[in-house]
Design an enzyme around this catalytic site. Structure first.
Site, PDB file in Angstrom:
ATOM      1  N   ARG A  84       0.799  -1.227   0.000  1.00  0.00           N
ATOM      2  CA  ARG A  84       0.000   0.000   0.000  1.00  0.00           C
ATOM      3  C   ARG A  84       0.828   1.272   0.000  1.00  0.00           C
ATOM      4  NH1 ARG A  84      -3.016  -3.732   1.774  1.00  0.00           N
ATOM      5  NH2 ARG A  84      -1.030  -4.295   2.673  1.00  0.00           N
ATOM      6  N   THR A  85       1.827   1.317   0.874  1.00  0.00           N
ATOM      7  CA  THR A  85       2.525   2.593   1.026  1.00  0.00           C
ATOM      8  C   THR A  85       3.246   2.950  -0.266  1.00  0.00           C
ATOM      9  OG1 THR A  85       2.759   2.137   3.364  1.00  0.00           O
ATOM     10  CG2 THR A  85       4.151   3.877   2.478  1.00  0.00           C
ATOM     11  N   LYS A  93      25.417  -3.909  -2.400  1.00  0.00           N
ATOM     12  CA  LYS A  93      26.878  -3.879  -2.616  1.00  0.00           C
ATOM     13  C   LYS A  93      27.593  -3.198  -1.461  1.00  0.00           C
ATOM     14  CE  LYS A  93      26.397  -3.229  -7.629  1.00  0.00           C
ATOM     15  NZ  LYS A  93      26.606  -2.223  -8.687  1.00  0.00           N
ATOM     16  N   ARG A 130      11.451   3.885   2.885  1.00  0.00           N
ATOM     17  CA  ARG A 130      11.152   2.946   3.980  1.00  0.00           C
ATOM     18  C   ARG A 130      12.408   2.161   4.282  1.00  0.00           C
ATOM     19  NH1 ARG A 130       6.003  -0.979   4.321  1.00  0.00           N
ATOM     20  NH2 ARG A 130       5.162   1.027   4.985  1.00  0.00           N
ATOM     21  N   HIS A 174       5.691   6.101  11.315  1.00  0.00           N
ATOM     22  CA  HIS A 174       5.120   5.940   9.974  1.00  0.00           C
ATOM     23  C   HIS A 174       4.159   7.105   9.751  1.00  0.00           C
ATOM     24  CE1 HIS A 174       3.650   4.264   6.365  1.00  0.00           C
ATOM     25  NE2 HIS A 174       3.434   3.020   6.729  1.00  0.00           N
TER      26      HIS A 174
HETATM   27  C1  NCD Z   1       2.056  -0.938   8.183  1.00  0.00           C
HETATM   28  C2  NCD Z   1       3.563  -0.757   8.278  1.00  0.00           C
HETATM   29  O1  NCD Z   1       4.279  -0.953   7.307  1.00  0.00           O
HETATM   30  O2  NCD Z   1       3.977  -0.378   9.373  1.00  0.00           O
HETATM   31  N1  NCD Z   1       1.646  -1.140   6.863  1.00  0.00           N
HETATM   32  C3  NCD Z   1       1.346  -0.043   6.099  1.00  0.00           C
HETATM   33  O3  NCD Z   1       2.185   0.762   5.787  1.00  0.00           O
HETATM   34  N2  NCD Z   1       0.066   0.141   5.781  1.00  0.00           N
HETATM   35  C4  NCD Z   1       1.507  -1.936   9.115  1.00  0.00           C
HETATM   36  C5  NCD Z   1       2.080  -3.320   9.115  1.00  0.00           C
HETATM   37  O4  NCD Z   1       2.981  -3.646   8.344  1.00  0.00           O
HETATM   38  O5  NCD Z   1       1.583  -4.104   9.923  1.00  0.00           O
END
Ligand code: NCD
Length: 305
Positions: A51-52, A80, A101, A129
């Site tokens: 999703r993100t 690397k 991320r 997040h």
């Molecule tokens: C979450 C995350 O990555 O922290 N997912 C997301 O970004 N919607 C929640 C999760 O991974 O449980």
């Protein structure tokens, strides 16, 4: 140049403006289809995501911009041995804005010190997040019509769940929020949050072990997955992973206008039968994530419709 590393990097007023902009994008999508023409978003994902990453990419495309990036550290030069700082220094020559991320807490912050483009933290380890928080706030505001005066239950992995940590911080600036923490003892929220948010701001919270004992009180139930990848030992994960399973039987005592949120992905913690209940908001929430990221990209690139 502004970055978004921690949800508290944005003032309450800025958050309200972002949510207003997201609402306007939803209502008048056509106005926004060219605002980022000629601009590029890089998504640097050193950890899995559906999703993100895809909502960031869809957001930039719907603003008329382009996207580039990678979806795992194996396919980048970090395999690397390149440092995050060097990767970002280089990528910021190719892109106007970067969503990152990383499994290490603080990596996007470090990146922001070296980057020539705005950095958005798209999740750093078990820490923060902030764009999920914007998604959650937009969802709560659209579902409930307000961000003040709510009783919210956080359920599941409150220790490692970064979405929980960021949302707790963000909500601490609104009025009359009643927090109910539902978790096993081993997965309670970290001490630093208890001290830096609750004690410092004199906010009380309830801590319980079952959904049943509190479900009647809740306006929002924020379910979370047990964060398998953050456990040191698989046996503990297996023992704790199915502690909470929300099903229709458990919802019998809930308010008629309860909103059930989940950042997703879900594993077992919400039975599929709940998806058809109007109180299940998690797929609408995932869609809201795209709109609020459109608003955020516009803000950080200082673009307007
Ligand atoms: C979450 C995350 O990555 O922290 N997912 C997301 O970004 N919607 C929640 C999760 O991974 O449980």
């Amino acid at each position: 140049m502004r970055h978004l590393i921690d949800p508290m990097d944005l003032s309450v007023q800025e958050i309200d403006e972002l949510l207003d902009l997201a609402d306007d994008i939803i209502a008048h999508h056509d106005k926004y289809t060219k605002v980022c023409e000629g601009k590029k978003l890089a998504t640097l994902f050193f950890e899995p995501s559906t999703r993100t990453r895809l909502s960031f990419e869809a957001a930039m495309m719907e603003l008329g911009g382009n996207v580039l990036g990678f979806s795992s550290s194996d396919s980048s030069s970090s395999a690397k041995g390149e440092s995050v700082a060097d990767t970002v220094k280089v990528v910021s020559c190719y892109a106007d804005i970067i969503a990152m991320r990383h499994p290490k807490e603080g990596a996007p912050f470090l990146a922001s010190l070296k980057s020539d483009a705005p950095i958005i933290n798209a999740g750093d380890g078990g820490h923060n997040h902030p764009t999920q928080t914007l998604t959650d706030l937009l969802t709560i505001r659209r579902e409930k019509g307000r961000l003040n005066d709510i009783t919210i239950g956080f359920c599941g992995d409150l220790k490692f769940g970064r979405t929980v940590h960021s949302l707790i911080k963000a909500l601490s600036r609104y009025e009359n929020i009643r927090y109910v923490m539902i978790s096993p003892e081993e997965l309670e929220i970290p001490e630093y949050l208890k001290e830096e948010v609750f004690q410092k701001k004199n906010i009380s919270y309830q801590q319980v072990r079952t959904i049943d004992e509190v479900i009647e009180q809740l306006d929002i139930l924020y379910m979370t997955r047990v964060q398998k990848e953050r456990f040191f030992n698989e046996a503990d994960y297996i023992r704790l992973k199915d502690t909470y399973i929300l099903d229709m039987a458990k919802l019998k005592k809930a308010k008629k206008d309860l909103s059930i949120l989940h950042p997703l992905p879900r594993v077992n913690e919400i039975a599929v039968e709940v998806d058809d209940d109007p109180r299940a908001c998690y797929f609408r929430q995932a869609l809201n994530g795209k709109y609020v990221r459109m608003a955020l990209i516009m803000k950080l690139l200082e673009e307007s419709a």
